[in-house]
Design an enzyme around this catalytic site. Structure first.
Site, PDB file in Angstrom:
ATOM      1  N   SER A 262      28.094  55.737  80.724  1.00 56.10           N
ATOM      2  CA  SER A 262      29.415  56.215  81.106  1.00 56.10           C
ATOM      3  C   SER A 262      30.232  55.137  81.795  1.00 56.10           C
ATOM      4  O   SER A 262      29.683  54.205  82.396  1.00 56.10           O
ATOM      5  CB  SER A 262      29.254  57.415  82.054  1.00 56.10           C
ATOM      6  OG  SER A 262      30.479  57.791  82.632  1.00 56.10           O
ATOM      7  N   GLY A 263      31.554  55.309  81.730  1.00 53.69           N
ATOM      8  CA  GLY A 263      32.449  54.476  82.506  1.00 53.69           C
ATOM      9  C   GLY A 263      32.708  55.008  83.890  1.00 53.69           C
ATOM     10  O   GLY A 263      33.478  54.419  84.655  1.00 53.69           O
ATOM     11  N   ASP A 264      32.076  56.134  84.221  1.00 52.58           N
ATOM     12  CA  ASP A 264      32.236  56.725  85.550  1.00 52.58           C
ATOM     13  C   ASP A 264      30.918  57.396  85.914  1.00 52.58           C
ATOM     14  O   ASP A 264      29.882  57.081  85.336  1.00 52.58           O
ATOM     15  CB  ASP A 264      33.416  57.704  85.561  1.00 52.58           C
ATOM     16  CG  ASP A 264      34.131  57.776  86.908  1.00 52.58           C
ATOM     17  OD1 ASP A 264      33.426  57.851  87.940  1.00 52.58           O
ATOM     18  OD2 ASP A 264      35.366  57.746  86.940  1.00 52.58           O
ATOM     19  N   ASP A 265      30.933  58.320  86.873  1.00 50.01           N
ATOM     20  CA  ASP A 265      29.694  58.944  87.330  1.00 50.01           C
ATOM     21  C   ASP A 265      28.987  59.664  86.177  1.00 50.01           C
ATOM     22  O   ASP A 265      29.617  60.379  85.398  1.00 50.01           O
ATOM     23  CB  ASP A 265      29.988  59.948  88.442  1.00 50.01           C
ATOM     24  CG  ASP A 265      30.698  59.315  89.627  1.00 50.01           C
ATOM     25  OD1 ASP A 265      30.325  58.185  90.005  1.00 50.01           O
ATOM     26  OD2 ASP A 265      31.632  59.942  90.165  1.00 50.01           O
ATOM     27  N   SER A 296      25.484  53.319  84.304  1.00 47.58           N
ATOM     28  CA  SER A 296      26.888  53.361  84.722  1.00 47.58           C
ATOM     29  C   SER A 296      27.137  52.225  85.714  1.00 47.58           C
ATOM     30  O   SER A 296      27.065  52.423  86.929  1.00 47.58           O
ATOM     31  CB  SER A 296      27.235  54.711  85.357  1.00 47.58           C
ATOM     32  OG  SER A 296      28.603  54.762  85.690  1.00 47.58           O
TER      33      SER A 296
END
Length: 479
Positions: A262-265, A296
């Site tokens: 992911s690009g976030d959490d 991540s």
């Protein structure tokens, strides 16, 4: 020669009868044998409930060529199947193919959306295919922009007993155009989530591959009794706000056997934003997270907050693998949030290449508007981390509470952290926190004194969501 009106009526009647025969009398059976059927028209899967009625998307004109729009086919299929809501329920089969469609609403309870293993649902990139809906009341605005927001690609409201599953079929959000517009500040409304279920009970999302969501992937909100199982979630590590699974103001949640890049959490537990979350007052509680693998580099494996103003309580995470991630567990809050984070338990983490292992911040900021109360201080207490091993770590912990509002009852035990080739000189940075440690290497900060052999707690009671019994649902389509 043109057909007579009478002949047209007869042809239409025959067509309707054929369609009803196709979608109303396909064989759907429930069993507990676990037998898996492997053909395109026959298969089995596990679900909280099986369905009496079934239809294929092709029965409603669906074309799986990757370019023909299936928006109307999905809408017609779901509308047709709604009539069976009180007669054993229904399921819509998405067969092999690439099925392009705009946003669609799961309007029926006792409903299953099933993706064949060779099925790919492609999200339209046309903003006009996503209706505008009100912002969430616990947020007071859209997250990307003030005002309404785009409906999720797949969404549902006020539903009971809904299953979105498959034999690892794929839902592709085709999010690149949305990410580009977000970065260029060209969006007037908040980007659509990939799957969002609101005000619902008994929801299963399982055995799917989800890729390239415009923003958050799976967002159950104001819902209860949720099972999120065996998902593969993939987005570029630089994609903006592509959180994996975000239970938000939900009760009784079980997340198991998921793999997230992911690009976030990878997982973010939430419950509303500042004064809006405080006023809405719906906490997230009784959450189980097991056997998660996360990559991540710029965000957390498991985040608590930052929107936590309705309260978060009783989160249990265990048997987690973290690779090249910013933090294993991150608690995010700030003055103005109010609410609480209580009874957070995490154990048996294996980590490799981390910026931090533990991270807490009371200065996250990011407020919806100027109407928040800076005196609304959050309560952060009862945080327990145990039985963890990490290697190639830049900094063991950065734990920063709020001046005059310390984070309390923090316990860290049986944790071994190996430094990276270029570690921070200060491995433990602690301010405004109170707690203890036990058998931690390198030794924790002085605000978490070593208490010797004193293991941190992890609940031994069983939550009701663990008692869910699955059925094996078998489907025999037309040959």
């Amino acid at each position: 020669m043109a057909s007579s009106p009478r002949k047209k009526d007869i042809i239409l009647t025959v067509a309707v009868i054929v369609l009803l025969g196709l979608v109303g009398f396909r064989g759907v059976k429930c069993s507990r044998t676990g037998k898996v059927l492997e053909s395109a028209s026959s298969f089995s899967y596990e679900a909280i409930n099986c369905r009496k009625h079934s239809a294929s998307l092709t029965d409603f004109g669906g074309v799986g060529d990757g370019s023909t729009s299936n928006t109307m086919a999905f809408l017609k299929a779901i509308e047709y199947l709604k009539q069976f809501e009180s007669d054993g329920g229904s399921q819509l089969i998405v067969p092999p193919g690439k099925w392009l469609t705009g946003s669609f609403n799961l309007t029926s309870s006792h409903f299953t959306l099933f993706l064949h293993k060779d099925a790919i649902i492609l999200a339209s990139q046309d903003e006009k295919e996503y209706p505008l809906i009100p912002y969430l009341p616990s947020y007071g605005r859209g997250r990307d922009a003030v005002g309404p927001r785009y409906a999720a690609f797949i969404f549902g409201t006020n539903l009971t007993d809904v299953v979105i599953t498959g034999n690892n079929g794929t839902i592709d959000g085709q999010g690149a155009s949305w990410w580009d517009k977000f970065r260029k500040n060209e969006l007037n409304y908040t980007r659509p989530y990939l799957i969002e279920i609101l005000y619902s009970d008994q929801v299963q999302i399982s055995n799917l591959t989800l890729v390239n969501s415009p923003t958050w992937f799976v967002h159950p909100v104001y819902s209860s009794n949720l099972l999120v199982l065996s998902l593969t979630i993939l987005a570029p590590i630089d994609s903006p706000n592509t959180d994996g699974i975000n239970p938000d103001s939900c009760t009784n949640v079980r997340i198991e056997d998921c793999y997230v890049v992911s690009g976030d959490d990878c997982i973010a537990v939430k419950s509303g934003w500042d004064q809006y979350g405080i006023n809405f007052g719906m906490p997230t509680k009784h959450v189980i997270i097991r056997r998660l693998t996360c990559i991540s580099p710029d965000s957390a494996v498991i985040a608590i907050g930052s929107e936590m103003s309705g309260g978060i309580k009783d989160v249990r995470a265990e048997d987690i693998v973290a690779i090249n991630s910013e933090a294993a567990v991150r608690i995010k809050t700030s003055p103005g949030r109010g609410g609480y984070v209580k009874d957070i338990f995490a154990r048996r983490f294996q980590m490799d290449t981390m910026k931090y292992v533990f991270w807490m911040t009371g200065a996250y900021g990011s407020h919806p508007d100027e109407g928040y109360d800076p005196k609304a201080l959050p309560v952060i207490t009862g945080i327990s981390y145990s039985d963890m091993v990490a290697k190639n770590v830049t900094m063991a912990a950065n734990l920063a509470g709020i001046d005059g509002d310390s984070f309390t009852d923090i316990c860290i035990s049986n944790v071994t952290i190996g430094p990276s080739p270029k570690p921070k000189n200060l491995q433990w940075n602690c301010t405004d926190v109170v707690g203890l440690s036990s058998v931690v290497s390198p030794p924790a900060c002085t605000l978490l004194p070593d208490e010797g052999e004193n293991p941190c707690p992890f609940p031994s009671d069983k939550l009701p969501i663990d008692d869910i019994q699955f059925q094996t649902c078998s489907y025999q389509g037309n040959s």
